[in-house]
Scaffold this motif. Structure first.
Motif, PDB file in Angstrom:
ATOM      1  N   THR A 493     -10.689  81.080  68.295  1.00  0.00           N
ATOM      2  CA  THR A 493     -11.447  79.866  67.975  1.00  0.00           C
ATOM      3  C   THR A 493     -11.238  79.513  66.501  1.00  0.00           C
ATOM      4  O   THR A 493     -11.349  80.368  65.621  1.00  0.00           O
ATOM      5  N   THR A 494     -10.930  78.241  66.244  1.00  0.00           N
ATOM      6  CA  THR A 494     -10.636  77.817  64.867  1.00  0.00           C
ATOM      7  C   THR A 494     -11.744  76.972  64.258  1.00  0.00           C
ATOM      8  O   THR A 494     -11.779  76.786  63.051  1.00  0.00           O
ATOM      9  N   PHE A 495     -12.652  76.420  65.050  1.00  0.00           N
ATOM     10  CA  PHE A 495     -13.738  75.549  64.576  1.00  0.00           C
ATOM     11  C   PHE A 495     -13.206  74.331  63.811  1.00  0.00           C
ATOM     12  O   PHE A 495     -13.844  73.828  62.892  1.00  0.00           O
ATOM     13  N   SER A 496     -11.986  73.882  64.197  1.00  0.00           N
ATOM     14  CA  SER A 496     -11.400  72.738  63.490  1.00  0.00           C
ATOM     15  C   SER A 496     -12.202  71.464  63.724  1.00  0.00           C
ATOM     16  O   SER A 496     -12.233  70.575  62.888  1.00  0.00           O
ATOM     17  N   ASN A 497     -12.881  71.384  64.881  1.00  0.00           N
ATOM     18  CA  ASN A 497     -13.704  70.218  65.176  1.00  0.00           C
ATOM     19  C   ASN A 497     -15.161  70.680  65.272  1.00  0.00           C
ATOM     20  O   ASN A 497     -15.623  71.115  66.319  1.00  0.00           O
ATOM     21  N   HIS A 498     -15.867  70.585  64.160  1.00  0.00           N
ATOM     22  CA  HIS A 498     -17.232  71.102  64.136  1.00  0.00           C
ATOM     23  C   HIS A 498     -18.178  70.271  64.989  1.00  0.00           C
ATOM     24  O   HIS A 498     -19.266  70.720  65.331  1.00  0.00           O
TER      25      HIS A 498
END
Length: 1025
Positions: A493-498
């Motif tokens: 998971t990168t959390f690029s789109n919060h």
């Protein structure tokens, strides 16, 4: 004139030689060969009481002179202690004498700061008073550590200086003992050390220094046991002694040990030192990592089973130094400390006082605990929490996380790791100094990773939690613990789109507000896992209260202003004082917007805030209000509405049954007048003095309303009594404000009219009587009364009320306090004022004293007690008045008697009072200064009364009773123990003779003259032969 101190013994064996001993003093009138010049030290001096009894006083600090003279007097008595086998006291006095010599040396060095000098003088006076008491010497009256000259102050002031020394001390058993609360009081100071114990950053050698700023109040001293905690974490492998647990390139923050230093043990040490003091702290290790979060509490409570003491002498060495004063003063007096790059470490949360203009926005976050699932593993996890502060656009905010002062802020926080623990408790405090413009829209994200101890040493992401910093209504996170939901995720998971997770509920309250969450979202909540944090906001611009936010943003809802103002009372006091300037600015902005519509509600809100600051909890914020009024208040038109509302409240006091709002307005009178006067000053400045006459008329009309309230008969109305009491309590506080706009005479006329409107003592109850006198007392103590031109106006009305009370023997203690204050101000040079007091007070003072003394004699006979307190108060008042009377005053006094009967009655009263002063133990034995001064005043007064006695009651008008009273007084006077000079030490005898002479001789001379004037009538007094 020169004052010489002998610094070496000289036998004087030469022709016309003068023998000298070390410590003696000589006065040089002219040069003559009687001793070597090198044997003396020259000191400048002044001569007082020139003539046969002149005194030479060296020009040095008076307390240095006192120490010198006192040690010389003690030396003789100290030797007698040894002769009389009082060995214990002998050594105690010797120890105190050596301390005094050392303290005197420190004062003479001239190297002390003002605070240090004041501290040394305090130590000196404590030791001087102790020695005088134990050696049976006289009590020395002092003002600010220095001896007072009884000729320069009133007898009442002298009495008050000596009387507090006799107050009973509280027994230890009566002291309130509180269980100490263990809380963190300041922010953390962080130091990074290498494995050798030195700074990790070589540039910080000798610069690992912090200044802890703490305000100590009595309340905090009672409630908190201050300790210094050092929590030590190491960065390295998972286990310190096991090289197999994880590869060396993977670093973890791990618990190591804790050191605690009780400040109560060291404060006394460092407060007496002027330099740093080293302390060695033992570092204790925790037996069970599950207890790490409370290791400092276990050490303080000595729960030794939960920690292990070090087996070696290794520990942590720290240096402490106590610096007193505000930050500016500390910087000025200690420049070298600040040149070392000292880290300012603040109090955790707000300081005691927030001044206008102080801007702060810190969020303190405590990582409390978590409960996590095992996740199919055979052993529990090693959990590390990573925290980021993320802005609305997804950017990670840099430099918004502080682990402690002394180290730069960082973009991310990593928690320490507890080995094999699925329910870790951290209790670690982090400061988030987030800019105000970035607070709205930002959120915190917490990522949870399992730290593997296998060969790869991977940190696997398995979950996260989050919380916005502000709610949708614009308020911030509340100051409390928050239970956050934990959402599942994987290591990719990168959390690029919060935005994918911000739409989810972060906690239970959030879930209740949006219950219909679809189940097909990317992130699923782990219902069995929870995570707790606690927050504490220290912000002068952001609030957690909805009602306060609505007030500050009132322009967004102009239709709700009435409701918003009404709800201000529901806002907590803590929030109001934090945002005091913004709230006041908002109130006056609303008032300017529509005075007619919002004026009464703004007035009520202002009264509420002013009375909030009267609460002891917020009283120290009053300087903040003062600063606001003087420097930030801009309501130039506000005074008109404030005067109108205040007058409207007062005028309704006769009609309204419930007077709560009126009483609140009366209690707020001081600050309402501050706002009124400052507003008028601003308006006058802006308009070059326009509408000055209208303003003066409005103030005069306001005082008419004040007089109306006080003149009402309140005997049958308890609510009206409370209203009048509130007004009288606040009234003296407005004088200084009025003096900014009116002359001294004008303000005095306002006050005289107000005091004169109060009903006499016959027509009001006892409780109101006390309040009335307290208001008069504060009037006398005010700056207004210190002006001679105002006293001419105010003194008659003040004396009128005092006279009435003394005639009726009511509230004697309060009246004596008022009289003492008057005598402290009025000097004998004020002939008119002294004349006024003689006419109004002398007779009634004598009558009051005779009444009190007769009760005292009966009590003394029954219980063997000394006279009650108010006897000494009234004696000092009478003596103050007699001392200020000149020949002219005595002449006028005698001329004003309408008949011989009146004169006779007066003479019998005053002679009877004087005889009682000789017989009763009014003053303790060691108040010798007071006793001698009393004797001197009695002697002077007797000399003034003698001509009237002889002129009116001799020969054909002979009155045995008056003459007998006079002769009885003279005999008692001459035989006073305090005047028997032959029983005193040579030093004390010389001191009395230099100042007063032998007063027995003077009284004997008066007695002889009066006896001779009687002629053959003296045979009526066979007892005096």
């Amino acid at each position: 004139w020169a004052h010489q101190c002998i610094i070496c013994n000289f036998r004087g064996s030469v022709t016309q030689g003068l023998a000298l001993e070390v410590g003696e003093t000589v006065q040089i009138l002219e040069k003559f060969e009687v001793f070597p010049a090198s044997y003396i030290h020259l000191k400048k001096a002044i001569v007082t009481n020139r003539g046969p009894h002149e005194t030479v006083v060296p020009l040095e600090d008076p307390i240095v002179t006192e120490v010198t003279l006192t040690l010389q007097e003690w030396a003789l008595l100290w030797k007698q202690l040894y002769v009389k086998h009082k060995v214990d006291l002998f050594y105690k006095v010797r120890h105190v004498m050596m301390e005094l010599i050392d303290l005197r040396r420190q004062l003479l060095s001239g190297h002390l700061t003002q605070d240090q000098s004041r501290d040394v003088k305090r130590h000196i006076t404590v030791r001087l008073d102790w020695g005088n008491e134990h050696l049976g010497l006289d009590l020395v009256p002092r003002k600010e550590f220095e001896m007072v000259d009884e000729d320069q102050i009133s007898v009442s002031d002298l009495y008050k200086m000596q009387h507090p020394c006799r107050c009973p001390k509280t027994k230890d058993s009566e002291t309130l003992k509180l269980k100490p609360l263990i809380v963190f009081f300041s922010e953390k100071f962080m130091v990074r050390l290498n494995k050798n114990g030195g700074p990790k950053n070589p540039e910080k050698v000798d610069r690992l220094c912090a200044l802890f700023t703490v305000t100590t109040t009595n309340t905090r001293k009672q409630h908190f046991s201050k300790t210094l905690h050092d929590l030590i974490l190491f960065t390295g492998r998972m286990l310190l002694n096991d090289s197999k647990k994880g590869p060396p390139h993977v670093q973890y923050r791990r618990p190591y040990g804790c050191a605690v230093l009780a400040m109560s043990d060291v404060l006394q040490i460092i407060s007496e030192l002027k330099e740093e003091k080293d302390f060695v702290l033992k570092v204790y290790t925790c037996n069970n990592e599950n207890e790490w979060y409370q290791i400092h509490e276990n050490i303080i409570r000595k729960s030794s089973t939960k920690y292990t003491a070090p087996s070696t002498n290794y520990g942590l060495i720290i240096s402490l130094q106590l610096l007193r004063g505000d930050m500016e003063q500390v910087r000025r007096e200690n420049p070298l400390i600040f040149s070392r790059g000292v880290a300012i470490t603040r109090k955790l949360g707000f300081p005691d006082v927030i001044m206008p203009g102080d801007v702060r926005n810190d969020l303190y976050l405590t990582l409390e605990r978590g409960d996590f699932e095992r996740g199919g593993k055979s052993v529990q996890k090693n959990i590390e929490v990573t925290m980021y502060v993320i802005y609305a656009d997804g950017e990670v905010l840099k430099d918004c996380i502080s682990l402690g002062s002394g180290e730069p802020n960082i973009p991310e926080y990593r928690s320490f790791v507890l080995y094999h623990n699925n329910s870790p408790r951290w209790s670690e405090v982090i400061k988030l100094p987030i800019p105000i413009d970035r607070f709205r829209g930002s959120h915190l994200r917490f990522e949870f990773r399992h730290c593997s101890t296998k060969d790869k040493g991977e940190k696997k992401l398995y979950g996260f939690a989050f919380t916005p910093l502000m709610r949708e209504d614009g308020t911030t996170l509340s100051d409390e613990s928050h239970e956050l939901y934990v959402y599942k995720c994987d290591e990719n998971t990168t959390f690029s789109n919060h935005a994918l997770y911000l739409g989810l509920p972060c906690c239970k309250d959030d879930f209740n507000s949006c219950p219909n969450i679809p189940s097909s979202l990317i992130f699923q909540r782990s219902t069995k896992e929870t995570f707790w944090i606690a927050t504490q906001l220290s912000s002068t611009k952001l609030t957690q209260n909805v009602d306060l936010l609505a007030l500050l943003k009132w322009k967004a809802h102009p239709d709700r202003v009435m409701d918003i103002l009404g709800r201000l009372r529901h806002v907590s006091g803590e929030e109001i004082v934090k945002f005091l300037q913004d709230i006041l600015d908002t109130l006056f902005s609303i008032l300017d917007d529509n005075t007619d519509k919002y004026g009464p509600l703004v007035f009520q809100s202002l009264v509420f805030i002013i009375n909030l600051l009267r609460d002891s909890k917020y009283y120290h914020f009053r300087p903040v209000m003062d600063t606001y009024i003087q420097k930030h208040f801009a309501g130039a038109l506000a005074y008109k509405e404030l005067i109108r509302c205040l007058k409207w409240y007062m005028d309704r006091s006769a009609e309204v049954v419930r007077q709560d709002h009126i009483q609140e307005a009366m209690r707020a009178l001081e600050y309402l007048f501050k706002f009124i006067i400052q507003s008028r000053i601003l308006y006058s400045r802006a308009t070059c003095g326009m509408e000055e006459e209208q303003f003066r008329i409005s103030i005069q009309e306001l005082f008419q309303s004040i007089r109306f309230v006080l003149s009402l008969d309140s005997r049958n109305s308890e609510t009206l009594i409370f209203t009048q009491a509130a007004l009288l309590n606040s009234f003296p506080a407005i004088f200084d404000e009025l003096l900014q706009m009116f002359t001294v005479q004008e303000v005095a006329e306002f006050v005289r009219g107000t005091l004169g409107s109060m009903p006499s003592t016959v027509h009001i109850g006892q409780s109101m009587d006390v309040v009335k006198l307290q208001s008069i007392a504060r009037t006398v103590d005010s700056r207004l009364f210190s002006f001679p031109e105002s006293r001419r106006i105010l003194l008659p009305v003040v004396l009128h009320h005092i006279h009435l009370h003394l005639r009726q023997q009511k509230e004697l203690l309060i009246c004596s306090g008022i009289l003492s204050s008057i005598f402290s101000i009025i000097k004998s040079s004020s002939l008119e004022e002294v004349e006024m007091m003689v006419e109004s007070l002398l007779d009634v003072l004598l009558q009051t004293l005779l009444s009190i003394m007769s009760k005292s004699q009966s009590q003394e006979a029954v219980r063997g007690q000394r006279c009650p307190q108010c006897t000494g108060e009234y004696v000092s008042c009478l003596l103050s008045l007699l001392r200020q009377m000149t020949d002219i005053h005595f002449q006028h006094l005698m001329e004003n008697f309408q008949s011989k009967d009146e004169l006779k009655e007066f003479l019998l009263k005053i002679l009877c009072v004087f005889r009682n002063l000789m017989k009763l133990s009014i003053f303790p034995r060691d108040w010798n200064i007071m006793r001698l001064l009393t004797s001197n005043i009695i002697l002077t007064t007797a000399q003034q009364l003698a001509p009237a006695l002889h002129k009116n009651f001799a020969e054909t008008d002979f009155d045995f009773k008056v003459w007998n009273s006079y002769f009885s007084l003279a005999v008692l006077y001459i035989n006073q123990p305090s005047l028997q000079l032959e029983n005193l030490s040579p030093a004390k005898r010389k001191k009395i003779l230099d100042k007063y002479g032998d007063m027995r001789v003077m009284m004997t001379y008066e007695l002889f003259n009066m006896w001779q004037n009687l002629g053959e009538i003296c045979f009526y007094f066979p007892c005096f032969f």
